[in-house]
Design a protein around this motif. Structure first.
Motif, PDB file in Angstrom:
ATOM      1  N   HIS A 158     -16.451 -75.037 -60.789  1.00  0.00           N
ATOM      2  CA  HIS A 158     -15.557 -73.807 -60.540  1.00  0.00           C
ATOM      3  C   HIS A 158     -15.508 -72.468 -61.447  1.00  0.00           C
ATOM      4  CE1 HIS A 158     -13.045 -75.733 -62.392  1.00  0.00           C
ATOM      5  NE2 HIS A 158     -11.923 -74.844 -62.895  1.00  0.00           N
ATOM      6  N   LEU A 159     -16.468 -73.184 -62.582  1.00  0.00           N
ATOM      7  CA  LEU A 159     -15.881 -72.543 -63.532  1.00  0.00           C
ATOM      8  C   LEU A 159     -17.308 -71.153 -62.651  1.00  0.00           C
ATOM      9  CD1 LEU A 159     -15.297 -74.650 -66.311  1.00  0.00           C
ATOM     10  CD2 LEU A 159     -13.418 -72.929 -65.388  1.00  0.00           C
ATOM     11  N   ASN A 160     -18.486 -71.372 -62.661  1.00  0.00           N
ATOM     12  CA  ASN A 160     -19.893 -70.979 -62.314  1.00  0.00           C
ATOM     13  C   ASN A 160     -19.439 -70.344 -60.935  1.00  0.00           C
ATOM     14  OD1 ASN A 160     -20.909 -72.205 -64.309  1.00  0.00           O
ATOM     15  ND2 ASN A 160     -21.177 -74.424 -62.881  1.00  0.00           N
ATOM     16  N   MET A 161     -18.940 -70.218 -60.333  1.00  0.00           N
ATOM     17  CA  MET A 161     -18.247 -69.283 -59.376  1.00  0.00           C
ATOM     18  C   MET A 161     -17.644 -68.090 -59.619  1.00  0.00           C
ATOM     19  SD  MET A 161     -19.942 -71.873 -56.589  1.00  0.00           S
ATOM     20  CE  MET A 161     -20.509 -73.116 -57.635  1.00  0.00           C
ATOM     21  N   ASP A 162     -18.321 -67.378 -58.068  1.00  0.00           N
ATOM     22  CA  ASP A 162     -17.637 -66.061 -58.174  1.00  0.00           C
ATOM     23  C   ASP A 162     -15.559 -65.878 -57.487  1.00  0.00           C
ATOM     24  OD1 ASP A 162     -20.234 -64.196 -59.285  1.00  0.00           O
ATOM     25  OD2 ASP A 162     -21.285 -64.688 -58.091  1.00  0.00           O
ATOM     26  N   ALA A 163     -15.955 -66.823 -56.543  1.00  0.00           N
ATOM     27  CA  ALA A 163     -14.687 -67.193 -55.711  1.00  0.00           C
ATOM     28  C   ALA A 163     -14.550 -68.613 -55.283  1.00  0.00           C
ATOM     29  CB  ALA A 163     -14.620 -65.633 -54.679  1.00  0.00           C
ATOM     30  N   VAL A 164     -13.594 -68.889 -55.203  1.00  0.00           N
ATOM     31  CA  VAL A 164     -13.158 -70.399 -55.174  1.00  0.00           C
ATOM     32  C   VAL A 164     -12.510 -70.255 -53.643  1.00  0.00           C
ATOM     33  CG1 VAL A 164     -12.140 -72.439 -55.306  1.00  0.00           C
ATOM     34  CG2 VAL A 164     -13.506 -71.344 -56.536  1.00  0.00           C
ATOM     35  N   VAL A 165     -13.121 -70.713 -52.575  1.00  0.00           N
ATOM     36  CA  VAL A 165     -12.203 -71.199 -51.565  1.00  0.00           C
ATOM     37  C   VAL A 165     -12.034 -72.415 -50.656  1.00  0.00           C
ATOM     38  CG1 VAL A 165     -12.557 -70.551 -49.340  1.00  0.00           C
ATOM     39  CG2 VAL A 165     -13.944 -69.366 -49.623  1.00  0.00           C
ATOM     40  N   VAL A 166     -10.982 -72.540 -50.675  1.00  0.00           N
ATOM     41  CA  VAL A 166     -10.004 -74.074 -50.952  1.00  0.00           C
ATOM     42  C   VAL A 166      -9.774 -74.225 -49.430  1.00  0.00           C
ATOM     43  CG1 VAL A 166      -7.916 -75.313 -51.241  1.00  0.00           C
ATOM     44  CG2 VAL A 166      -9.318 -74.450 -53.426  1.00  0.00           C
ATOM     45  N   VAL A 167     -10.183 -75.129 -48.668  1.00  0.00           N
ATOM     46  CA  VAL A 167      -9.439 -74.716 -46.964  1.00  0.00           C
ATOM     47  C   VAL A 167      -8.747 -76.232 -47.129  1.00  0.00           C
ATOM     48  CG1 VAL A 167     -10.257 -76.012 -44.900  1.00  0.00           C
ATOM     49  CG2 VAL A 167     -11.863 -74.930 -46.118  1.00  0.00           C
ATOM     50  N   THR A 168      -7.458 -75.851 -46.463  1.00  0.00           N
ATOM     51  CA  THR A 168      -5.817 -77.036 -46.323  1.00  0.00           C
ATOM     52  C   THR A 168      -5.767 -76.974 -45.409  1.00  0.00           C
ATOM     53  OG1 THR A 168      -4.214 -77.222 -47.744  1.00  0.00           O
ATOM     54  CG2 THR A 168      -4.432 -74.417 -46.654  1.00  0.00           C
TER      55      THR A 168
ATOM     56  N   ALA B 261      -3.200 -73.234 -55.545  1.00  0.00           N
ATOM     57  CA  ALA B 261      -2.602 -72.805 -56.719  1.00  0.00           C
ATOM     58  C   ALA B 261      -4.024 -72.107 -57.571  1.00  0.00           C
ATOM     59  CB  ALA B 261      -2.022 -73.313 -57.958  1.00  0.00           C
ATOM     60  N   ARG B 262      -5.086 -73.057 -57.616  1.00  0.00           N
ATOM     61  CA  ARG B 262      -6.051 -72.460 -58.384  1.00  0.00           C
ATOM     62  C   ARG B 262      -7.373 -71.615 -57.907  1.00  0.00           C
ATOM     63  NH1 ARG B 262      -8.992 -76.856 -62.357  1.00  0.00           N
ATOM     64  NH2 ARG B 262      -6.379 -77.202 -63.420  1.00  0.00           N
ATOM     65  N   ALA B 263      -6.716 -71.769 -56.134  1.00  0.00           N
ATOM     66  CA  ALA B 263      -8.157 -71.068 -55.154  1.00  0.00           C
ATOM     67  C   ALA B 263      -7.565 -69.115 -55.623  1.00  0.00           C
ATOM     68  CB  ALA B 263      -7.660 -71.146 -53.569  1.00  0.00           C
ATOM     69  N   HIS B 264      -8.883 -68.937 -54.777  1.00  0.00           N
ATOM     70  CA  HIS B 264      -9.128 -67.324 -54.992  1.00  0.00           C
ATOM     71  C   HIS B 264      -8.774 -67.246 -52.957  1.00  0.00           C
ATOM     72  CE1 HIS B 264     -11.975 -67.867 -58.284  1.00  0.00           C
ATOM     73  NE2 HIS B 264     -11.012 -66.453 -59.146  1.00  0.00           N
ATOM     74  N   PHE B 265      -9.070 -67.761 -52.932  1.00  0.00           N
ATOM     75  CA  PHE B 265      -8.958 -67.594 -50.961  1.00  0.00           C
ATOM     76  C   PHE B 265      -8.627 -68.670 -50.351  1.00  0.00           C
ATOM     77  CE2 PHE B 265     -12.255 -64.164 -52.361  1.00  0.00           C
ATOM     78  CZ  PHE B 265     -11.286 -63.575 -51.748  1.00  0.00           C
ATOM     79  N   VAL B 266      -7.898 -69.164 -49.805  1.00  0.00           N
ATOM     80  CA  VAL B 266      -7.184 -70.511 -48.678  1.00  0.00           C
ATOM     81  C   VAL B 266      -7.321 -70.189 -47.385  1.00  0.00           C
ATOM     82  CG1 VAL B 266      -5.413 -72.012 -48.686  1.00  0.00           C
ATOM     83  CG2 VAL B 266      -5.897 -70.459 -50.856  1.00  0.00           C
ATOM     84  N   VAL B 267      -8.305 -71.204 -46.338  1.00  0.00           N
ATOM     85  CA  VAL B 267      -8.367 -71.146 -45.422  1.00  0.00           C
ATOM     86  C   VAL B 267      -7.737 -72.473 -44.504  1.00  0.00           C
ATOM     87  CG1 VAL B 267     -10.289 -71.716 -43.489  1.00  0.00           C
ATOM     88  CG2 VAL B 267     -10.545 -69.860 -45.160  1.00  0.00           C
ATOM     89  N   ASP B 268      -6.193 -72.204 -44.059  1.00  0.00           N
ATOM     90  CA  ASP B 268      -5.892 -73.057 -43.240  1.00  0.00           C
ATOM     91  C   ASP B 268      -6.150 -73.176 -42.030  1.00  0.00           C
ATOM     92  OD1 ASP B 268      -3.346 -73.941 -42.301  1.00  0.00           O
ATOM     93  OD2 ASP B 268      -2.201 -73.239 -42.416  1.00  0.00           O
ATOM     94  N   THR B 269      -6.591 -74.528 -41.693  1.00  0.00           N
ATOM     95  CA  THR B 269      -7.628 -75.188 -40.539  1.00  0.00           C
ATOM     96  C   THR B 269      -5.991 -75.560 -39.034  1.00  0.00           C
ATOM     97  OG1 THR B 269      -7.742 -77.330 -41.238  1.00  0.00           O
ATOM     98  CG2 THR B 269      -9.430 -75.164 -41.624  1.00  0.00           C
ATOM     99  N   SER B 270      -5.370 -75.504 -40.206  1.00  0.00           N
ATOM    100  CA  SER B 270      -4.097 -76.218 -39.187  1.00  0.00           C
ATOM    101  C   SER B 270      -3.868 -74.996 -37.625  1.00  0.00           C
ATOM    102  CB  SER B 270      -2.654 -75.880 -39.608  1.00  0.00           C
ATOM    103  OG  SER B 270      -2.057 -75.183 -40.156  1.00  0.00           O
ATOM    104  N   ARG B 271      -3.943 -73.883 -38.151  1.00  0.00           N
ATOM    105  CA  ARG B 271      -3.714 -73.235 -36.918  1.00  0.00           C
ATOM    106  C   ARG B 271      -4.391 -72.549 -36.082  1.00  0.00           C
ATOM    107  NH1 ARG B 271      -2.468 -67.781 -39.189  1.00  0.00           N
ATOM    108  NH2 ARG B 271      -3.761 -68.576 -41.445  1.00  0.00           N
TER     109      ARG B 271
END
Length: 207
Positions: A121-131, A167-177
């Motif tokens: 993640h340290l090499n990324m411009d942003a991190v997306v976490v899928v939850t 908590a560490r993500a720049h963006f979160v995608v919630d796939t439950s919806r």
């Protein structure tokens, strides 16, 4: 070219989310698929993995289940395996970057299951976490052929907790919806990343 890390625990819907980025025209690098190719017949990992873990190579390719049994719950064995595989994946990724640049891509997505665990993640411009909610995650995973509650628990034990990833993500995608809601989240992420005024600061790791 912006680097977007895509991650999420097993059963959260990461592969579906990656496909949505592809559909939106963003090149996606699939680390799992790269490893699969490395383990297949003629793959660069077959020889060194076979030497490090005798008996896991069958019919000229790495038996992924046999290898999993050798490293699951064995930190030193997993570390030895990663030392073999990660540099090979790195070479493969360079080829992906070169192609994306040649195609004029302004951003790429790197689909990496253990992104935080490996420090990628340290090499990324942003991190997306899928939850997704825990009960939905378990239902999805236990519906897979050959999966058991014990195996799922062992897999989850090797992964960072979902709450910490979020908590560490720049963006979160919630796939439950539902798919359309997830697709809208993906499109919004792409829009934000293309706007220098809205783009988030790179790393949100604690400390």
């Amino acid at each position: 070219m912006l680097l977007i890390g895509l991650t999420g625990s097993i059963g959260m819907g990461k592969s579906t989310t990656a496909a949505m980025f592809r559909e939106a025209g963003v090149p996606v690098y699939d680390a799992d698929a790269a490893v699969h190719d490395l383990y297949d017949e003629g793959g660069a990992a077959v020889g060194p993995v076979g030497e490090a873990f005798p008996g896991v190579v069958k019919d000229g390719k790495v038996d992924r289940e046999a290898l999993r049994q050798r490293v699951l719950g064995q930190p030193e064995a997993l570390k030895r395996l990663n030392a073999i595989v990660h540099p090979l994946v790195g070479k493969d990724r360079i080829g992906f970057f070169d192609q994306a640049k040649a195609d004029g891509a302004d951003m790429v997505v790197l689909d990496i299951p253990l992104l935080f665990e490996t420090g990628g993640h340290l090499n990324m411009d942003a991190v997306v976490v899928v939850t997704a909610p825990p009960e939905m995650q378990r239902e999805r995973v236990l519906a897979r052929p050959g999966m058991t509650p014990e195996r799922l628990d062992a897999i989850l034990a090797q992964q960072m907790a979902d709450a910490e990833k979020r908590a560490r993500a720049h963006f979160v995608v919630d796939t439950s919806r539902g798919l359309e809601a997830a697709r809208a989240q993906v499109e919004e992420i792409i829009t934000v990343m293309r706007d220098p005024q809205k783009r988030p600061a790179r790393d949100r790791s604690p400390g």
